[in-house]
Design a protein around this motif. Structure first.
Motif, PDB file in Angstrom:
ATOM      1  N   ALA A   1       0.862  -1.191   0.000  1.00 56.18           N
ATOM      2  CA  ALA A   1       0.000   0.000   0.000  1.00 56.18           C
ATOM      3  C   ALA A   1       0.894   1.235   0.000  1.00 56.18           C
ATOM      4  O   ALA A   1       1.521   1.547   1.015  1.00 56.18           O
ATOM      5  CB  ALA A   1      -0.925  -0.014   1.213  1.00 56.18           C
ATOM      6  N   LYS A   2       0.953   1.912  -1.133  1.00 55.17           N
ATOM      7  CA  LYS A   2       1.772   3.116  -1.240  1.00 55.17           C
ATOM      8  C   LYS A   2       0.946   4.318  -0.791  1.00 55.17           C
ATOM      9  O   LYS A   2      -0.027   4.681  -1.464  1.00 55.17           O
ATOM     10  CB  LYS A   2       2.220   3.337  -2.685  1.00 55.17           C
ATOM     11  N   PRO A   3       1.322   4.953   0.306  1.00 47.86           N
ATOM     12  CA  PRO A   3       0.564   6.129   0.740  1.00 47.86           C
ATOM     13  C   PRO A   3       0.644   7.243  -0.291  1.00 47.86           C
ATOM     14  O   PRO A   3       1.593   7.330  -1.063  1.00 47.86           O
ATOM     15  CB  PRO A   3       1.263   6.547   2.042  1.00 47.86           C
ATOM     16  N   ARG A   4      -0.375   8.073  -0.303  1.00 49.42           N
ATOM     17  CA  ARG A   4      -0.326   9.223  -1.207  1.00 49.42           C
ATOM     18  C   ARG A   4       0.808  10.151  -0.772  1.00 49.42           C
ATOM     19  O   ARG A   4       1.089  10.305   0.420  1.00 49.42           O
ATOM     20  CB  ARG A   4      -1.648   9.959  -1.207  1.00 49.42           C
ATOM     21  N   GLY A   5       1.469  10.727  -1.740  1.00 53.10           N
ATOM     22  CA  GLY A   5       2.495  11.723  -1.456  1.00 53.10           C
ATOM     23  C   GLY A   5       3.887  11.173  -1.287  1.00 53.10           C
ATOM     24  O   GLY A   5       4.848  11.743  -1.817  1.00 53.10           O
ATOM     25  N   ASP A   6       4.035  10.059  -0.544  1.00 57.21           N
ATOM     26  CA  ASP A   6       5.392   9.564  -0.269  1.00 57.21           C
ATOM     27  C   ASP A   6       5.490   8.047  -0.378  1.00 57.21           C
ATOM     28  O   ASP A   6       6.318   7.426   0.273  1.00 57.21           O
ATOM     29  CB  ASP A   6       5.871  10.022   1.106  1.00 57.21           C
ATOM     30  N   GLY A   7       4.678   7.451  -1.224  1.00 63.12           N
ATOM     31  CA  GLY A   7       4.741   6.004  -1.403  1.00 63.12           C
ATOM     32  C   GLY A   7       6.045   5.579  -2.044  1.00 63.12           C
ATOM     33  O   GLY A   7       6.522   6.178  -3.012  1.00 63.12           O
ATOM     34  N   LYS A   8       6.642   4.520  -1.526  1.00 62.50           N
ATOM     35  CA  LYS A   8       7.937   4.068  -2.010  1.00 62.50           C
ATOM     36  C   LYS A   8       7.839   3.401  -3.381  1.00 62.50           C
ATOM     37  O   LYS A   8       6.809   2.827  -3.742  1.00 62.50           O
ATOM     38  CB  LYS A   8       8.549   3.073  -1.032  1.00 62.50           C
TER      39      LYS A   8
ATOM     40  N   SER B   1      22.456  -2.414  -5.146  1.00 64.62           N
ATOM     41  CA  SER B   1      21.737  -1.977  -3.952  1.00 64.62           C
ATOM     42  C   SER B   1      21.024  -0.659  -4.215  1.00 64.62           C
ATOM     43  O   SER B   1      21.490   0.168  -5.020  1.00 64.62           O
ATOM     44  CB  SER B   1      22.711  -1.809  -2.777  1.00 64.62           C
ATOM     45  N   VAL B   2      19.896  -0.464  -3.545  1.00 63.66           N
ATOM     46  CA  VAL B   2      19.149   0.789  -3.661  1.00 63.66           C
ATOM     47  C   VAL B   2      18.867   1.333  -2.269  1.00 63.66           C
ATOM     48  O   VAL B   2      18.993   0.625  -1.264  1.00 63.66           O
ATOM     49  CB  VAL B   2      17.814   0.590  -4.427  1.00 63.66           C
ATOM     50  N   ASP B   3      18.481   2.573  -2.222  1.00 63.24           N
ATOM     51  CA  ASP B   3      18.183   3.266  -0.967  1.00 63.24           C
ATOM     52  C   ASP B   3      16.863   2.741  -0.391  1.00 63.24           C
ATOM     53  O   ASP B   3      15.798   2.963  -0.970  1.00 63.24           O
ATOM     54  CB  ASP B   3      18.099   4.765  -1.236  1.00 63.24           C
ATOM     55  N   ARG B   4      16.922   2.051   0.731  1.00 65.54           N
ATOM     56  CA  ARG B   4      15.708   1.477   1.314  1.00 65.54           C
ATOM     57  C   ARG B   4      14.737   2.539   1.823  1.00 65.54           C
ATOM     58  O   ARG B   4      13.554   2.255   2.010  1.00 65.54           O
ATOM     59  CB  ARG B   4      16.058   0.534   2.464  1.00 65.54           C
ATOM     60  N   SER B   5      15.196   3.752   2.032  1.00 62.19           N
ATOM     61  CA  SER B   5      14.270   4.804   2.461  1.00 62.19           C
ATOM     62  C   SER B   5      13.351   5.238   1.326  1.00 62.19           C
ATOM     63  O   SER B   5      12.306   5.841   1.559  1.00 62.19           O
ATOM     64  CB  SER B   5      15.038   6.015   2.996  1.00 62.19           C
ATOM     65  N   GLN B   6      13.748   4.893   0.084  1.00 62.62           N
ATOM     66  CA  GLN B   6      12.970   5.282  -1.085  1.00 62.62           C
ATOM     67  C   GLN B   6      12.376   4.087  -1.827  1.00 62.62           C
ATOM     68  O   GLN B   6      11.580   4.275  -2.748  1.00 62.62           O
ATOM     69  CB  GLN B   6      13.850   6.077  -2.060  1.00 62.62           C
ATOM     70  N   HIS B   7      12.772   2.871  -1.446  1.00 62.59           N
ATOM     71  CA  HIS B   7      12.357   1.671  -2.159  1.00 62.59           C
ATOM     72  C   HIS B   7      11.820   0.624  -1.189  1.00 62.59           C
ATOM     73  O   HIS B   7      12.285   0.522  -0.050  1.00 62.59           O
ATOM     74  CB  HIS B   7      13.528   1.062  -2.943  1.00 62.59           C
ATOM     75  N   VAL B   8      10.882  -0.184  -1.670  1.00 63.12           N
ATOM     76  CA  VAL B   8      10.293  -1.232  -0.842  1.00 63.12           C
ATOM     77  C   VAL B   8      11.299  -2.351  -0.584  1.00 63.12           C
ATOM     78  O   VAL B   8      11.371  -2.887   0.525  1.00 63.12           O
ATOM     79  CB  VAL B   8       9.025  -1.800  -1.514  1.00 63.12           C
ATOM     80  N   PHE B   9      12.092  -2.721  -1.598  1.00 62.87           N
ATOM     81  CA  PHE B   9      13.062  -3.802  -1.464  1.00 62.87           C
ATOM     82  C   PHE B   9      14.478  -3.248  -1.539  1.00 62.87           C
ATOM     83  O   PHE B   9      14.688  -2.065  -1.814  1.00 62.87           O
ATOM     84  CB  PHE B   9      12.832  -4.858  -2.548  1.00 62.87           C
ATOM     85  N   HIS B  10      15.474  -4.123  -1.321  1.00 66.21           N
ATOM     86  CA  HIS B  10      16.844  -3.678  -1.096  1.00 66.21           C
ATOM     87  C   HIS B  10      17.708  -3.616  -2.346  1.00 66.21           C
ATOM     88  O   HIS B  10      18.790  -3.022  -2.324  1.00 66.21           O
ATOM     89  CB  HIS B  10      17.527  -4.615  -0.097  1.00 66.21           C
ATOM     90  N   ALA B  11      17.275  -4.260  -3.444  1.00 67.83           N
ATOM     91  CA  ALA B  11      18.147  -4.350  -4.613  1.00 67.83           C
ATOM     92  C   ALA B  11      17.334  -4.238  -5.889  1.00 67.83           C
ATOM     93  O   ALA B  11      16.142  -4.549  -5.920  1.00 67.83           O
ATOM     94  CB  ALA B  11      18.924  -5.677  -4.602  1.00 67.83           C
ATOM     95  N   GLU B  12      18.007  -3.799  -6.960  1.00 70.14           N
ATOM     96  CA  GLU B  12      17.348  -3.570  -8.239  1.00 70.14           C
ATOM     97  C   GLU B  12      18.209  -4.094  -9.379  1.00 70.14           C
ATOM     98  O   GLU B  12      19.433  -3.960  -9.371  1.00 70.14           O
ATOM     99  CB  GLU B  12      17.100  -2.081  -8.433  1.00 70.14           C
ATOM    100  N   VAL B  13      17.554  -4.694 -10.366  1.00 70.99           N
ATOM    101  CA  VAL B  13      18.253  -5.110 -11.580  1.00 70.99           C
ATOM    102  C   VAL B  13      18.807  -3.867 -12.283  1.00 70.99           C
ATOM    103  O   VAL B  13      18.111  -2.856 -12.421  1.00 70.99           O
ATOM    104  CB  VAL B  13      17.300  -5.879 -12.513  1.00 70.99           C
ATOM    105  N   ARG B  14      20.048  -3.956 -12.719  1.00 73.37           N
ATOM    106  CA  ARG B  14      20.673  -2.817 -13.400  1.00 73.37           C
ATOM    107  C   ARG B  14      19.892  -2.433 -14.650  1.00 73.37           C
ATOM    108  O   ARG B  14      19.379  -3.292 -15.375  1.00 73.37           O
ATOM    109  CB  ARG B  14      22.115  -3.143 -13.784  1.00 73.37           C
ATOM    110  N   ARG B  15      19.844  -1.146 -14.922  1.00 73.67           N
ATOM    111  CA  ARG B  15      19.059  -0.646 -16.053  1.00 73.67           C
ATOM    112  C   ARG B  15      19.588  -1.156 -17.394  1.00 73.67           C
ATOM    113  O   ARG B  15      18.812  -1.255 -18.355  1.00 73.67           O
ATOM    114  CB  ARG B  15      19.029   0.882 -16.038  1.00 73.67           C
ATOM    115  N   ASP B  16      20.882  -1.496 -17.481  1.00 75.72           N
ATOM    116  CA  ASP B  16      21.389  -2.011 -18.755  1.00 75.72           C
ATOM    117  C   ASP B  16      20.904  -3.434 -19.034  1.00 75.72           C
ATOM    118  O   ASP B  16      21.136  -3.982 -20.112  1.00 75.72           O
ATOM    119  CB  ASP B  16      22.917  -1.934 -18.813  1.00 75.72           C
TER     120      ASP B  16
END
Length: 264
Positions: free
Chosen positions: A102-109, A165-180
């Motif tokens: 559930a992503k809150p309005r305004g600051d959902g991750k 790794s990604v910023d957990r304060s901005q993301h729900v999970f800890h890691a992301e597939v590289r954009r390439d």
């Protein structure tokens, strides 16, 4: 816009064409399974769950809520859901997991680009899971609907070194597939109205953007697997339970299933 009652159409089965599309593309946008009143009741229940969260816990983090809240099995184990799931994976159906994001309005991750199969590591053999993503709220581009990379499930397992790794304060999970590693030309936005759902494979690349809109975005991920999939116990497994919802075990007794709870 409020839909007229007659516009709320529900479906009990996927068509062969829809199943073929799912197998080819790794996802499928589907219609409604539950009636309007049932979705209203679920939304009210989610509101209560969010209001009861302990201080510091985000509403994106309501993972495996059915372990503590058996009321949710009225949706997870509903015969209408199982009828649709059976069209994709056959008659022997296990509930693997569920998760409210559930992503809150305004600051959902944001949800970073990932495959569920990579996050679940080697806990399942084979990694064969279908996720039903049920829209509790409208899910739009503005409030961070889910995105998929069509056909990406064919690559299956991705090595750990394609994740950053990604910023957990901005993301729900800890890691992301590289954009390439992501074919941007094949990204599809899966917008849904309340009560609609979409499906995706465990190896389908997917993500969703943050919610900076003035409207909450809540979805319930309901995850199922064939009863031929073996769940490998481990330290994580001590906290996890699976349920045989329909049919028979096909692992030769290797899986241990919990009894379905009584639903009030």
């Amino acid at each position: 816009m409020t839909l007229a009652v007659e516009d709320w159409q529900t479906f009990r089965h996927a068509t062969p064409e829809q199943v073929a599309f799912y197998r080819e593309n790794g996802y499928l946008k589907f219609g409604r399974i539950f009636a309007r009143a049932e979705m209203d009741t679920l939304r009210e229940h989610v509101d209560e769950m969010i209001a009861a969260l302990p201080e510091g816990k985000r509403p994106e983090e309501m993972d495996r809520p059915h372990f503590e809240d058996p009321w949710l099995f009225r949706y997870l184990a509903d015969p209408r859901v199982l009828d649709v799931i059976e069209d994709f994976i056959g008659p022997n159906i296990v509930l693997w997991s569920s998760h409210f994001i559930a992503k809150p309005r305004g600051d959902g991750k944001a949800v970073p680009w990932h495959t569920d199969g990579s996050y679940w590591d080697h806990r399942l053999e084979p990694m064969s899971v279908i996720t039903l993503w049920l829209a509790v709220d409208p899910s739009t581009r503005e409030n961070g609907c889910m995105q998929v990379v069509a056909g990406s499930h064919r690559q299956e397992e991705r090595e750990a070194d394609v994740y950053d790794s990604v910023d957990r304060s901005q993301h729900v999970f800890h890691a992301e597939v590289r954009r390439d590693q992501i074919d941007a030309s094949r990204i599809v936005d899966l917008e849904l109205e309340v009560g609609e759902c979409h499906f995706h494979d465990a190896w389908t690349l997917h993500a969703s953007k943050p919610n900076h809109s003035n409207m909450r975005r809540c979805g319930y991920t309901m995850r199922y697997m064939p009863a031929s999939v073996v769940f490998h116990p481990g330290e994580w497994a001590a906290r996890h339970r699976i349920y045989l919802l329909r049919g028979q075990d096909r692992t030769g007794g290797r899986n241990q299933y919990d009894d379905l709870p009584a639903v009030r």
